[in-house]
Design a protein around this motif. Sequence first.
Motif, PDB file in Angstrom:
ATOM      1  N   TYR A  63      10.094 -11.878  21.139  1.00  0.00           N
ATOM      2  CA  TYR A  63      11.160 -12.877  21.150  1.00  0.00           C
ATOM      3  C   TYR A  63      10.580 -14.285  21.070  1.00  0.00           C
ATOM      4  O   TYR A  63      11.175 -15.175  20.470  1.00  0.00           O
ATOM      5  N   ALA A  64       9.410 -14.484  21.674  1.00  0.00           N
ATOM      6  CA  ALA A  64       8.763 -15.800  21.578  1.00  0.00           C
ATOM      7  C   ALA A  64       8.448 -16.135  20.124  1.00  0.00           C
ATOM      8  O   ALA A  64       8.643 -17.272  19.682  1.00  0.00           O
ATOM      9  N   LEU A  65       7.980 -15.140  19.364  1.00  0.00           N
ATOM     10  CA  LEU A  65       7.704 -15.357  17.942  1.00  0.00           C
ATOM     11  C   LEU A  65       8.995 -15.646  17.182  1.00  0.00           C
ATOM     12  O   LEU A  65       9.055 -16.558  16.345  1.00  0.00           O
ATOM     13  N   PHE A  66      10.045 -14.877  17.474  1.00  0.00           N
ATOM     14  CA  PHE A  66      11.343 -15.098  16.840  1.00  0.00           C
ATOM     15  C   PHE A  66      11.871 -16.491  17.162  1.00  0.00           C
ATOM     16  O   PHE A  66      12.391 -17.199  16.292  1.00  0.00           O
ATOM     17  N   PHE A  67      11.738 -16.907  18.417  1.00  0.00           N
ATOM     18  CA  PHE A  67      12.235 -18.209  18.844  1.00  0.00           C
ATOM     19  C   PHE A  67      11.496 -19.330  18.119  1.00  0.00           C
ATOM     20  O   PHE A  67      12.105 -20.300  17.654  1.00  0.00           O
ATOM     21  N   LEU A  68      10.191 -19.196  18.013  1.00  0.00           N
ATOM     22  CA  LEU A  68       9.396 -20.212  17.309  1.00  0.00           C
ATOM     23  C   LEU A  68       9.788 -20.337  15.843  1.00  0.00           C
ATOM     24  O   LEU A  68      10.030 -21.436  15.338  1.00  0.00           O
ATOM     25  N   SER A  69       9.848 -19.206  15.166  1.00  0.00           N
ATOM     26  CA  SER A  69      10.038 -19.244  13.710  1.00  0.00           C
ATOM     27  C   SER A  69      11.503 -19.397  13.309  1.00  0.00           C
ATOM     28  O   SER A  69      11.809 -20.123  12.346  1.00  0.00           O
ATOM     29  N   SER A  70      12.421 -18.746  14.033  1.00  0.00           N
ATOM     30  CA  SER A  70      13.823 -18.758  13.617  1.00  0.00           C
ATOM     31  C   SER A  70      14.634 -19.852  14.288  1.00  0.00           C
ATOM     32  O   SER A  70      15.484 -20.475  13.648  1.00  0.00           O
ATOM     33  N   MET A  71      14.395 -20.095  15.570  1.00  0.00           N
ATOM     34  CA  MET A  71      15.171 -21.105  16.292  1.00  0.00           C
ATOM     35  C   MET A  71      14.555 -22.501  16.139  1.00  0.00           C
ATOM     36  O   MET A  71      15.258 -23.481  15.919  1.00  0.00           O
ATOM     37  N   LEU A  72      13.238 -22.582  16.268  1.00  0.00           N
ATOM     38  CA  LEU A  72      12.569 -23.883  16.214  1.00  0.00           C
ATOM     39  C   LEU A  72      12.062 -24.235  14.823  1.00  0.00           C
ATOM     40  O   LEU A  72      11.549 -25.337  14.616  1.00  0.00           O
ATOM     41  N   LYS A  73      12.181 -23.301  13.893  1.00  0.00           N
ATOM     42  CA  LYS A  73      11.845 -23.550  12.494  1.00  0.00           C
ATOM     43  C   LYS A  73      10.377 -23.934  12.278  1.00  0.00           C
ATOM     44  O   LYS A  73      10.047 -24.716  11.380  1.00  0.00           O
ATOM     45  N   VAL A  74       9.496 -23.394  13.107  1.00  0.00           N
ATOM     46  CA  VAL A  74       8.062 -23.538  12.852  1.00  0.00           C
ATOM     47  C   VAL A  74       7.710 -22.548  11.743  1.00  0.00           C
ATOM     48  O   VAL A  74       8.142 -21.390  11.775  1.00  0.00           O
ATOM     49  N   ASP A  75       6.951 -22.974  10.755  1.00  0.00           N
ATOM     50  CA  ASP A  75       6.677 -22.088   9.626  1.00  0.00           C
ATOM     51  C   ASP A  75       5.966 -20.823  10.087  1.00  0.00           C
ATOM     52  O   ASP A  75       5.287 -20.802  11.121  1.00  0.00           O
ATOM     53  N   ALA A  76       6.151 -19.752   9.320  1.00  0.00           N
ATOM     54  CA  ALA A  76       5.708 -18.426   9.745  1.00  0.00           C
ATOM     55  C   ALA A  76       4.212 -18.368  10.048  1.00  0.00           C
ATOM     56  O   ALA A  76       3.793 -17.810  11.075  1.00  0.00           O
ATOM     57  N   THR A  77       3.393 -18.940   9.171  1.00  0.00           N
ATOM     58  CA  THR A  77       1.948 -18.889   9.376  1.00  0.00           C
ATOM     59  C   THR A  77       1.552 -19.577  10.676  1.00  0.00           C
ATOM     60  O   THR A  77       0.771 -19.028  11.477  1.00  0.00           O
ATOM     61  N   THR A  78       2.099 -20.754  10.912  1.00  0.00           N
ATOM     62  CA  THR A  78       1.785 -21.480  12.149  1.00  0.00           C
ATOM     63  C   THR A  78       2.274 -20.719  13.374  1.00  0.00           C
ATOM     64  O   THR A  78       1.580 -20.656  14.395  1.00  0.00           O
ATOM     65  N   SER A  79       3.462 -20.127  13.275  1.00  0.00           N
ATOM     66  CA  SER A  79       4.001 -19.363  14.395  1.00  0.00           C
ATOM     67  C   SER A  79       3.079 -18.203  14.763  1.00  0.00           C
ATOM     68  O   SER A  79       2.776 -17.983  15.939  1.00  0.00           O
ATOM     69  N   TYR A  80       2.633 -17.465  13.753  1.00  0.00           N
ATOM     70  CA  TYR A  80       1.730 -16.332  14.011  1.00  0.00           C
ATOM     71  C   TYR A  80       0.406 -16.806  14.602  1.00  0.00           C
ATOM     72  O   TYR A  80      -0.154 -16.158  15.510  1.00  0.00           O
ATOM     73  N   LEU A  81      -0.101 -17.916  14.107  1.00  0.00           N
ATOM     74  CA  LEU A  81      -1.376 -18.423  14.622  1.00  0.00           C
ATOM     75  C   LEU A  81      -1.238 -18.891  16.079  1.00  0.00           C
ATOM     76  O   LEU A  81      -2.149 -18.677  16.895  1.00  0.00           O
ATOM     77  N   LEU A  82      -0.119 -19.506  16.394  1.00  0.00           N
ATOM     78  CA  LEU A  82       0.110 -19.943  17.778  1.00  0.00           C
ATOM     79  C   LEU A  82       0.204 -18.744  18.720  1.00  0.00           C
ATOM     80  O   LEU A  82      -0.387 -18.744  19.806  1.00  0.00           O
ATOM     81  N   ILE A  83       0.944 -17.728  18.304  1.00  0.00           N
ATOM     82  CA  ILE A  83       1.044 -16.508  19.111  1.00  0.00           C
ATOM     83  C   ILE A  83      -0.318 -15.836  19.238  1.00  0.00           C
ATOM     84  O   ILE A  83      -0.713 -15.368  20.326  1.00  0.00           O
ATOM     85  N   ALA A  84      -1.065 -15.799  18.131  1.00  0.00           N
ATOM     86  CA  ALA A  84      -2.395 -15.173  18.157  1.00  0.00           C
ATOM     87  C   ALA A  84      -3.323 -15.906  19.114  1.00  0.00           C
ATOM     88  O   ALA A  84      -4.101 -15.270  19.855  1.00  0.00           O
ATOM     89  N   ALA A  85      -3.252 -17.235  19.135  1.00  0.00           N
ATOM     90  CA  ALA A  85      -4.090 -18.007  20.053  1.00  0.00           C
ATOM     91  C   ALA A  85      -3.736 -17.704  21.503  1.00  0.00           C
ATOM     92  O   ALA A  85      -4.628 -17.525  22.354  1.00  0.00           O
ATOM     93  N   ALA A  86      -2.437 -17.635  21.798  1.00  0.00           N
ATOM     94  CA  ALA A  86      -2.008 -17.328  23.168  1.00  0.00           C
ATOM     95  C   ALA A  86      -2.437 -15.921  23.573  1.00  0.00           C
ATOM     96  O   ALA A  86      -2.879 -15.691  24.709  1.00  0.00           O
ATOM     97  N   LEU A  87      -2.335 -14.969  22.644  1.00  0.00           N
ATOM     98  CA  LEU A  87      -2.757 -13.593  22.938  1.00  0.00           C
ATOM     99  C   LEU A  87      -4.264 -13.518  23.178  1.00  0.00           C
ATOM    100  O   LEU A  87      -4.725 -12.806  24.078  1.00  0.00           O
ATOM    101  N   ALA A  88      -5.022 -14.243  22.366  1.00  0.00           N
ATOM    102  CA  ALA A  88      -6.480 -14.242  22.536  1.00  0.00           C
ATOM    103  C   ALA A  88      -6.860 -14.763  23.917  1.00  0.00           C
ATOM    104  O   ALA A  88      -7.766 -14.225  24.579  1.00  0.00           O
ATOM    105  N   LEU A  89      -6.173 -15.805  24.366  1.00  0.00           N
ATOM    106  CA  LEU A  89      -6.436 -16.347  25.702  1.00  0.00           C
ATOM    107  C   LEU A  89      -5.940 -15.423  26.798  1.00  0.00           C
ATOM    108  O   LEU A  89      -6.461 -15.434  27.918  1.00  0.00           O
ATOM    109  N   GLY A  90      -4.928 -14.611  26.478  1.00  0.00           N
ATOM    110  CA  GLY A  90      -4.338 -13.757  27.501  1.00  0.00           C
ATOM    111  C   GLY A  90      -4.968 -12.394  27.639  1.00  0.00           C
ATOM    112  O   GLY A  90      -4.870 -11.766  28.699  1.00  0.00           O
TER     113      GLY A  90
END
Length: 347
Positions: A63-90
Amino acid sequence: QRRFAQLQADPHRHAQQQMKSEGKGSKTPFRDSLKGGNLKLMLLVLLGAAAGQAVVWYGGQFYALFFLSSMLKVDATTSYLLIAAALALGVPFFIFFGWLSDRIGRKKIILAGCLLAAVTYIPIFKGLTHFANPAIEEARSSSPALVVADPNTCSFQFDPVGLRKFTSSCDVATAALTKAGVPYDVQPAAAGSLAMVNVGSASVTSYEAAGLTKEEGKAKADAFGAELKTALTTAGYPAKADGSRINYAGTIFMLWLLVLYVTMVYGPIAAYLVELFPTRIRYTSMSLPYHIGNGWFGGFLPAISFALVAGTGNLYYGLWYPIIIALMSVVIGGLFLRETKDVDITK
């Protein structure tokens, strides 16, 4: 995550092999799982652990990915990279909370993750908006959007399989605004009137989609969409997030918090479910609540949350679904499920 769960379950495999070699396994595990107290335990595990784990897991990643890309209109590539960075840290925290659960208990860590998610989800997702697309906040403040519609024509737009059609002018308007990531308020109008979207100084009239041919429907949708887009752009609502205004550190931190809750509920869950059920029927008994919890409670999260947002115009209203389910698990799990860290799984 799956590999870590497998590593946690290794003692169970040893116990299962030992049980088979001794001929103590159940020949009718499904039927035996549904008998007496074990059926009650499965229901308690579903509502008191698996459901909460599922919505926190799905909420913190999908849902965080959906919220970023669909609700906040962050482009798909950036959204995936942001999620990937958070996952790497987590990722290290899956191991940490699995290890910690061996020392202080599984139940308290899982339920603490559910409680923290329930208490902080709304401020975290508001933080995501602030850091990832501040223009939405600014436009909402200066030019609030308002849907004026007959309330009897506004549906709860829950459509998990994509088969329902929402054709009223209210549903057309609210769905368009929700997909555009635009928060709005709803004002009642006279019965039978067409819904209107007021934003800034502009007023856009919606349309009834029922009974239109495919060509007519497309023409109406294109005309309404173009007029609405012009009104939203003029009012300052962004068609997509401005990459130069994204606070990447702040966004990743918010996403990392969501992932941290995922590690709390998911890190200990394999060991917890293994230790809750007797060895002879363990596979079946733990599989049913786990997969129903994740498949139903977690799987329906995007559809239910979208319907809640479309029905209210509040970008964060959809979070009440995972919040309520997580709190349900805190209460039921806290009252009725036992701690298992010292359980002998060979019995």
